[in-house]
Enzyme design. Sequence first.
Site, PDB file in Angstrom:
ATOM      1  N   LYS A 298       0.845  -1.207   0.000  1.00  0.00           N
ATOM      2  CA  LYS A 298       0.000   0.000   0.000  1.00  0.00           C
ATOM      3  C   LYS A 298       0.878   1.255   0.000  1.00  0.00           C
ATOM      4  CE  LYS A 298      -2.125  -1.271   3.835  1.00  0.00           C
ATOM      5  NZ  LYS A 298      -1.442  -2.573   4.124  1.00  0.00           N
TER       6      LYS A 298
ATOM      7  N   ARG B 205      -0.170  -9.251  13.363  1.00  0.00           N
ATOM      8  CA  ARG B 205      -0.811  -8.272  12.459  1.00  0.00           C
ATOM      9  C   ARG B 205      -1.647  -8.990  11.391  1.00  0.00           C
ATOM     10  NH1 ARG B 205       4.475  -5.074  10.970  1.00  0.00           N
ATOM     11  NH2 ARG B 205       3.223  -4.125   9.323  1.00  0.00           N
TER      12      ARG B 205
ATOM     13  N   ARG C 224     -10.022  -0.035   8.820  1.00  0.00           N
ATOM     14  CA  ARG C 224      -9.551  -1.387   9.098  1.00  0.00           C
ATOM     15  C   ARG C 224     -10.574  -2.199   9.863  1.00  0.00           C
ATOM     16  NH1 ARG C 224      -3.606  -0.096   8.880  1.00  0.00           N
ATOM     17  NH2 ARG C 224      -2.529  -1.988   9.463  1.00  0.00           N
TER      18      ARG C 224
ATOM     19  N   ARG D 161      11.774  -5.266   5.085  1.00  0.00           N
ATOM     20  CA  ARG D 161      11.504  -3.844   4.788  1.00  0.00           C
ATOM     21  C   ARG D 161      12.483  -2.929   5.530  1.00  0.00           C
ATOM     22  NH1 ARG D 161       5.611  -1.560   5.438  1.00  0.00           N
ATOM     23  NH2 ARG D 161       5.762  -2.730   7.382  1.00  0.00           N
TER      24      ARG D 161
ATOM     25  N   ARG E 248      11.235  -0.781  11.113  1.00  0.00           N
ATOM     26  CA  ARG E 248      10.136  -0.492  12.033  1.00  0.00           C
ATOM     27  C   ARG E 248      10.139  -1.489  13.188  1.00  0.00           C
ATOM     28  NH1 ARG E 248       4.760   0.300   8.363  1.00  0.00           N
ATOM     29  NH2 ARG E 248       3.913  -1.016  10.020  1.00  0.00           N
TER      30      ARG E 248
END
Length: 214
Positions: A21, A169, A96, A130, A158
Amino acid sequence: MWPAQAMSGSLVLFGPPGAGKGTQAGLIVDLTGKPQVSTGDMLRAAVKAESAMGMEAKEYMDAGLLVPDSVIIGLIEERLTEADASAGVLFDGFPRTIRQAESLEAIANVVAVISIEVPDSAIVERIVGRRMDPETGGIYHVNFNPAPPEIVSRLIQRPDDNEETVLARLAAYHEQTAPLAAWYGERDLLVSIDGDHSIDEVAAAVETVVRGLA
Ligand code: AP5
């Protein structure tokens, strides 16, 4: 002005963690001129600022759980009062939950929900690899989208980008967020894209969808 820049209403970028996204949001911003409104980015800014809300949100984020709806809806209501949101925005990572979507329906005109579909089997590798550029907000991946060598030393990971948290998640996504696809489908707003391809291939599909909306 290209037609998509005259498109009124808001768009939603939808998909599981790591779907791409954030990676694809910049393209949609360029095509439509709509500002990106990422609840994840807003929450991380609040954590960095050590505000009371940020400290509360951090506990949920570190555990891979959704931050309570009341907090998120308050953030969005405030953001939508800003001048740049008047012709609609690009929501990234919001809504969400069904409750968030219902609240959004009351305050914004969503004209399309672009769902980037990626199987769970691809998600962990994407998330764990990431790397973020704190100076530009750039999103990289150690294998799929390596950063230029001159900025590698400043990249960060992160805190929620570890294998344990990503599984939480993903569970939260399937339980609380995935049902929104049917909810938006019933309203004829859902457009699905196969996100299990290279970044450039997904970008081409996103561009086709956005141009088709104009
Ligand atoms: P948030 O920041 O929204 O995280 P997320 O939805 O889990 O999404 P990500 O940012 O992890 O993934 P992405 O789809 O943007 O993927 P990206 O493009 O970076 O939320 C974080 C937390 O905040 C939540 O867990 C929750 O606690 C809280 N929160 C936020 N919003 C909330 C809300 N509305 N309600 C309640 N709580 C909320 O790509 C990922 C990686 O893959 C990158 O390394 C990228 O380079 C790579 N990649 C991208 N596309 C491809 C491709 N096609 N092929 C290969 N690699 C790719």
